[in-house]
Scaffold this motif. Structure first.
Motif, PDB file in Angstrom:
ATOM      1  N   VAL A   2       0.837  -1.193   0.000  1.00  0.00           N
ATOM      2  CA  VAL A   2       0.000   0.000   0.000  1.00  0.00           C
ATOM      3  C   VAL A   2       0.872   1.243   0.000  1.00  0.00           C
ATOM      4  O   VAL A   2       0.590   2.219  -0.707  1.00  0.00           O
ATOM      5  CB  VAL A   2      -0.970  -0.007   1.209  1.00  0.00           C
ATOM      6  CG1 VAL A   2      -1.701   1.301   1.333  1.00  0.00           C
ATOM      7  CG2 VAL A   2      -1.944  -1.167   1.093  1.00  0.00           C
ATOM      8  N   LEU A   3       1.945   1.211   0.772  1.00  0.00           N
ATOM      9  CA  LEU A   3       2.863   2.352   0.839  1.00  0.00           C
ATOM     10  C   LEU A   3       3.492   2.616  -0.527  1.00  0.00           C
ATOM     11  O   LEU A   3       3.598   3.771  -0.951  1.00  0.00           O
ATOM     12  CB  LEU A   3       3.946   2.099   1.885  1.00  0.00           C
ATOM     13  CG  LEU A   3       4.960   3.212   2.082  1.00  0.00           C
ATOM     14  CD1 LEU A   3       4.259   4.495   2.508  1.00  0.00           C
ATOM     15  CD2 LEU A   3       5.990   2.813   3.102  1.00  0.00           C
ATOM     16  N   VAL A   4       3.872   1.582  -1.225  1.00  0.00           N
ATOM     17  CA  VAL A   4       4.457   1.732  -2.557  1.00  0.00           C
ATOM     18  C   VAL A   4       3.437   2.352  -3.506  1.00  0.00           C
ATOM     19  O   VAL A   4       3.761   3.250  -4.292  1.00  0.00           O
ATOM     20  CB  VAL A   4       4.951   0.361  -3.092  1.00  0.00           C
ATOM     21  CG1 VAL A   4       5.355   0.464  -4.550  1.00  0.00           C
ATOM     22  CG2 VAL A   4       6.106  -0.149  -2.245  1.00  0.00           C
ATOM     23  N   ALA A   5       2.188   1.914  -3.425  1.00  0.00           N
ATOM     24  CA  ALA A   5       1.140   2.472  -4.275  1.00  0.00           C
ATOM     25  C   ALA A   5       0.914   3.946  -3.966  1.00  0.00           C
ATOM     26  O   ALA A   5       0.762   4.766  -4.874  1.00  0.00           O
ATOM     27  CB  ALA A   5      -0.160   1.685  -4.093  1.00  0.00           C
ATOM     28  N   LEU A   6       0.913   4.322  -2.690  1.00  0.00           N
ATOM     29  CA  LEU A   6       0.725   5.727  -2.309  1.00  0.00           C
ATOM     30  C   LEU A   6       1.881   6.595  -2.799  1.00  0.00           C
ATOM     31  O   LEU A   6       1.665   7.714  -3.280  1.00  0.00           O
ATOM     32  CB  LEU A   6       0.565   5.850  -0.799  1.00  0.00           C
ATOM     33  CG  LEU A   6      -0.743   5.320  -0.219  1.00  0.00           C
ATOM     34  CD1 LEU A   6      -0.711   5.379   1.302  1.00  0.00           C
ATOM     35  CD2 LEU A   6      -1.916   6.104  -0.758  1.00  0.00           C
ATOM     36  N   VAL A   7       3.090   6.093  -2.703  1.00  0.00           N
ATOM     37  CA  VAL A   7       4.250   6.831  -3.191  1.00  0.00           C
ATOM     38  C   VAL A   7       4.163   6.996  -4.711  1.00  0.00           C
ATOM     39  O   VAL A   7       4.435   8.079  -5.241  1.00  0.00           O
ATOM     40  CB  VAL A   7       5.565   6.131  -2.778  1.00  0.00           C
ATOM     41  CG1 VAL A   7       6.764   6.742  -3.488  1.00  0.00           C
ATOM     42  CG2 VAL A   7       5.737   6.202  -1.265  1.00  0.00           C
ATOM     43  N   ALA A   8       3.763   5.963  -5.402  1.00  0.00           N
ATOM     44  CA  ALA A   8       3.624   6.034  -6.857  1.00  0.00           C
ATOM     45  C   ALA A   8       2.551   7.050  -7.261  1.00  0.00           C
ATOM     46  O   ALA A   8       2.741   7.834  -8.192  1.00  0.00           O
ATOM     47  CB  ALA A   8       3.286   4.653  -7.427  1.00  0.00           C
ATOM     48  N   ILE A   9       1.447   7.071  -6.558  1.00  0.00           N
ATOM     49  CA  ILE A   9       0.370   8.028  -6.848  1.00  0.00           C
ATOM     50  C   ILE A   9       0.857   9.448  -6.592  1.00  0.00           C
ATOM     51  O   ILE A   9       0.618  10.344  -7.406  1.00  0.00           O
ATOM     52  CB  ILE A   9      -0.888   7.704  -6.013  1.00  0.00           C
ATOM     53  CG1 ILE A   9      -1.526   6.415  -6.525  1.00  0.00           C
ATOM     54  CG2 ILE A   9      -1.893   8.848  -6.044  1.00  0.00           C
ATOM     55  CD1 ILE A   9      -2.627   5.876  -5.634  1.00  0.00           C
ATOM     56  N   ALA A  10       1.545   9.666  -5.485  1.00  0.00           N
ATOM     57  CA  ALA A  10       2.081  10.995  -5.181  1.00  0.00           C
ATOM     58  C   ALA A  10       3.064  11.448  -6.258  1.00  0.00           C
ATOM     59  O   ALA A  10       3.040  12.605  -6.697  1.00  0.00           O
ATOM     60  CB  ALA A  10       2.746  10.993  -3.807  1.00  0.00           C
ATOM     61  N   PHE A  11       3.911  10.550  -6.705  1.00  0.00           N
ATOM     62  CA  PHE A  11       4.877  10.860  -7.752  1.00  0.00           C
ATOM     63  C   PHE A  11       4.168  11.252  -9.049  1.00  0.00           C
ATOM     64  O   PHE A  11       4.526  12.233  -9.691  1.00  0.00           O
ATOM     65  CB  PHE A  11       5.790   9.644  -7.979  1.00  0.00           C
ATOM     66  CG  PHE A  11       6.846   9.872  -9.016  1.00  0.00           C
ATOM     67  CD1 PHE A  11       7.918  10.707  -8.759  1.00  0.00           C
ATOM     68  CD2 PHE A  11       6.767   9.243 -10.247  1.00  0.00           C
ATOM     69  CE1 PHE A  11       8.899  10.916  -9.716  1.00  0.00           C
ATOM     70  CE2 PHE A  11       7.739   9.448 -11.203  1.00  0.00           C
ATOM     71  CZ  PHE A  11       8.805  10.287 -10.943  1.00  0.00           C
ATOM     72  N   CYS A  12       3.132  10.502  -9.418  1.00  0.00           N
ATOM     73  CA  CYS A  12       2.363  10.813 -10.629  1.00  0.00           C
ATOM     74  C   CYS A  12       1.680  12.169 -10.520  1.00  0.00           C
ATOM     75  O   CYS A  12       1.634  12.926 -11.486  1.00  0.00           O
ATOM     76  CB  CYS A  12       1.334   9.716 -10.906  1.00  0.00           C
ATOM     77  SG  CYS A  12       2.073   8.172 -11.450  1.00  0.00           S
TER      78      CYS A  12
END
Length: 84
Positions: A2-12
């Motif tokens: 979940v943390l990886v997904a949140l970081v990816a969304i923030a980056f996008c």
């Protein structure tokens, strides 16, 4: 995970904001394109149809995607699109 997904969304989101900011910056010169700010509910296909109602919408969509370096036809309200 979940943390990886949140970081990816923030980056996008950061990249999208950078793109909108750079596209909205004024450009000089006679060959400047118009800029359209996407409103809620608008689609790339709808914008293409409005630009060239008698033309082949697929060609206009491809041109818009290329001009704006879009990987998909998904748009976000507030996104700036260069128009031909």
């Amino acid at each position: 995970m979940v943390l990886v997904a949140l970081v990816a969304i923030a980056f996008c989101l950061i990249l999208s904001l950078a793109r909108v900011t750079s596209l909205a910056a004024p450009r000089g010169g006679a060959g400047s394109s118009r800029v359209h700010v996407v409103r809620s509910g608008e689609t790339l296909w709808g914008i293409a149809r409005a630009l060239a109602p008698e033309g082949d919408t697929r060609v206009i969509v491809a041109r818009l995607a290329g001009m704006n370096q879009l990987a998909t036809t998904d748009l976000v309200p507030g996104q700036a699109l260069r128009l031909p």
